[in-house]
Scaffold this active site. Structure first.
Site, mmCIF file in Angstrom:
data_model
loop_
_atom_site.group_PDB
_atom_site.id
_atom_site.type_symbol
_atom_site.label_atom_id
_atom_site.label_comp_id
_atom_site.label_asym_id
_atom_site.label_seq_id
_atom_site.Cartn_x
_atom_site.Cartn_y
_atom_site.Cartn_z
ATOM 1 N N HIS A 7 3.714 4.017 -2.712
ATOM 2 C CA HIS A 7 4.908 3.827 -1.882
ATOM 3 C C HIS A 7 6.171 4.154 -2.663
ATOM 4 C CE1 HIS A 7 4.337 -0.183 -3.785
ATOM 5 N NE2 HIS A 7 5.659 -0.217 -3.837
ATOM 6 N N GLU A 130 6.351 1.529 -10.756
ATOM 7 C CA GLU A 130 5.351 0.484 -10.564
ATOM 8 C C GLU A 130 3.990 1.163 -10.608
ATOM 9 O OE1 GLU A 130 5.487 -1.339 -6.633
ATOM 10 O OE2 GLU A 130 4.373 -3.095 -7.330
HETATM 11 CO CO CO Z 1 6.512 -1.775 -4.920
#
Ligand code: CO
Length: 134
Positions: A7, A130
């Site tokens: 994402h 991330e």
């Molecule tokens: Co995230």
């Protein structure tokens, strides 16, 4: 090592307003809002055919994104999330290159219930990264 783009996270003052933009202007499919107290964020997901956009709003007292939203009141890209098969192996490989892992360096259970680590933006082209064990 790096796998799919899981994402892109966009931090905003209001996830409802941001989701309305994605829905009305872009015709995107959006999820229901969810407040994740342990992560200090309220989230709405925009589902795209090949990935997701994670709309984040500060939630609660010590939200980790409160400072970012204060500095970017119009919203902004907060981080990108890449999938890895083995997060501990990925961490060791990255540390060997001198990359800095944020926090205490131990994977935490992220907003999707899977182990995640964050990497220092200065080591990755000015972007908070991330890693999620998919
Ligand atoms: Co995230």
């Amino acid at each position: 090592m790096i796998g799919r783009l899981n994402h892109v996270a966009i931090a905003v003052e209001s996830v409802e307003k941001a989701a309305a933009v994605y829905k009305n202007a872009l015709g995107a499919k959006i999820s229901k809002p969810e407040s994740l107290a342990e992560h200090g964020v309220k989230v709405i997901f925009v589902e795209l055919p090949n990935t997701k956009i994670e709309l984040l709003e500060p939630f609660g007292e010590n939200s980790p994104i409160a400072g970012f939203v204060a500095k970017n009141p119009a919203g902004g890209i907060h981080h990108v999330c890449y999938e890895v098969d083995d997060i501990l192996a990925a961490r060791e490989q990255l540390k060997a290159t001198g990359a800095r892992v944020l926090g205490d360096g131990e994977p935490k259970i992220g907003a999707h219930g899977k182990p995640v680590l964050f990497l220092h933006p200065k080591d990755f082209c000015g972007t908070l990264v991330e890693l999620e064990q998919a």
